[in-house]
Scaffold this active site. Structure first.
Site, short mmCIF file in Angstrom:
data_model
loop_
_atom_site.label_atom_id
_atom_site.label_comp_id
_atom_site.label_asym_id
_atom_site.label_seq_id
_atom_site.Cartn_x
_atom_site.Cartn_y
_atom_site.Cartn_z
N ASP A 190 38.57 36.05 40.75
CA ASP A 190 38.09 36.16 41.86
C ASP A 190 36.63 35.89 41.63
OD1 ASP A 190 37.72 37.52 39.22
OD2 ASP A 190 36.94 38.83 39.68
N ARG A 206 29.95 36.59 27.99
CA ARG A 206 29.42 37.70 27.42
C ARG A 206 27.66 37.40 27.64
NH1 ARG A 206 30.90 41.64 22.63
NH2 ARG A 206 33.61 41.22 24.13
N ASP A 250 43.36 35.11 36.71
CA ASP A 250 42.06 36.02 35.79
C ASP A 250 42.50 37.72 35.42
OD1 ASP A 250 40.14 36.22 34.48
OD2 ASP A 250 39.46 36.75 36.46
N ASN A 302 37.76 40.73 25.53
CA ASN A 302 38.38 42.58 24.84
C ASN A 302 39.79 42.26 26.69
OD1 ASN A 302 36.42 44.37 23.73
ND2 ASN A 302 35.11 43.44 25.74
N GLY A 337 33.11 36.00 35.26
CA GLY A 337 34.00 34.57 34.90
C GLY A 337 33.18 34.09 34.12
N ASP A 378 40.05 40.07 34.68
CA ASP A 378 39.18 41.75 35.33
C ASP A 378 39.04 40.86 37.50
OD1 ASP A 378 38.32 42.26 32.56
OD2 ASP A 378 37.28 40.93 32.26
C1 BG6 Z 1 34.61 38.33 32.30
C2 BG6 Z 1 34.16 38.76 33.17
O1 BG6 Z 1 36.68 37.94 32.74
O2 BG6 Z 1 35.02 38.40 30.80
C3 BG6 Z 1 32.52 38.89 33.08
O3 BG6 Z 1 34.78 38.29 34.39
C4 BG6 Z 1 32.74 39.46 31.55
O4 BG6 Z 1 31.81 39.69 33.72
C5 BG6 Z 1 33.36 38.20 30.33
O5 BG6 Z 1 31.50 39.25 30.82
C6 BG6 Z 1 33.30 38.63 29.13
O6 BG6 Z 1 34.23 39.72 28.65
P1 BG6 Z 1 33.51 39.88 27.29
O7 BG6 Z 1 34.48 41.49 27.07
O8 BG6 Z 1 33.85 39.45 26.51
O9 BG6 Z 1 32.30 40.65 27.18
MG MG Z 2 37.41 38.19 37.07
#
Ligand code: BG6
Ligand code: MG
Length: 215
Positions: free
Chosen positions: A169, A48, A8, A117, A45, A10
């Site tokens: 995590d 959005r 993973d 992202n 995880g 983030d």
């Molecule tokens: C995950 C994060 O990796 O990605 C989440 O743990 C987040 O907190 C999710 O909401 C979606 O991310 P993004 O960048 O597409 O908004």
């Molecule tokens: Mg994570």
């Protein structure tokens, strides 16, 4: 025997989970909803939109699809601002060395992040060459705890799920790994991720030696 490691992003490779939390808290407070690290655990995880739904449920708020889209965009704008100020040195210590050791031992590496992202973060950190396969939030239909993201990673790696090890995590991520038939290293505080097969505070603490000792 483990043939591939799926990471993973983030909160595992880099401390961007902190930036997701900061942006969600800012939005929740604007909506008058109490939001601390404790509530944030449920968001880790997941996608959005699902994260926003959870926050709105916490505040007993019901909004239209358009309003929800605007709020999700607002949160993402803040998150992108935070990561654009991020330094490549914000990668967790020992992560690059761990990935280098995994490759040197002939194992494959995939990234499996729910984030849309993920590509930007990986490029900012300059770690794209470590990955044989990268799966992100733009490539999946079902968010963790659904196993889709890990099964897709295994398929693209051409490794059977039972020979993949996941580093996660998030509660939702541990659940997704198990649903995919994979063992999971939980990253976090000792009281968190109790269902993970192994638990460490930072990914490099579960080293190539430990990976190779899994039967
Ligand atoms: C995950 C994060 O990796 O990605 C989440 O743990 C987040 O907190 C999710 O909401 C979606 O991310 P993004 O960048 O597409 O908004
Ligand atoms: Mg994570």
């Amino acid at each position: 025997m483990i043939q591939a490691v799926i990471f993973d992003l983030d909160g595992v490779l880099v401390d961007t989970a902190r930036y997701h939390f900061m942006a969600w808290q800012r939005l929740a407070h604007e909506l008058g909803i109490e939001f601390t690290e404790k509530e944030n655990e449920q968001l880790k995880g997941v996608s959005r939109m699902r994260s926003l739904e959870i926050i709105l449920e916490m505040g007993n708020l019901q909004l239209s699809f358009d309003e929800m889209n605007k709020l999700a965009e607002k949160k993402n704008k803040w998150f992108v601002q935070y990561i654009n100020r991020m330094q490549a040195s914000e990668i967790f210590p020992g992560v690059k060395e761990l990935m280098a050791a995994i490759r040197q031992n002939g194992l494959k590496i995939a990234l499996a992040s729910s984030s849309k992202n993920a590509d930007t973060v990986v490029t900012l950190l300059g770690i794209q060459d470590f990955f044989d396969v990268m799966i992100d939030g733009t490539m999946i239909t079902h968010t963790k705890p659904d196993p889709e993201i890990f099964l897709l990673a295994a398929q693209r790696l051409n490794v059977h799920p039972s020979h993949c090890l996941v580093y996660e995590d998030a509660e939702a991520g541990v659940e997704a790994a198990h649903a995919a038939g994979m063992k999971c290293v939980g990253i976090g505080l000792p009281e968190q991720l109790r269902t993970a097969d192994y638990r460490v505070a930072l990914a490099p603490e579960f080293s190539i030696k430990e990976i190779k000792s899994i039967v």
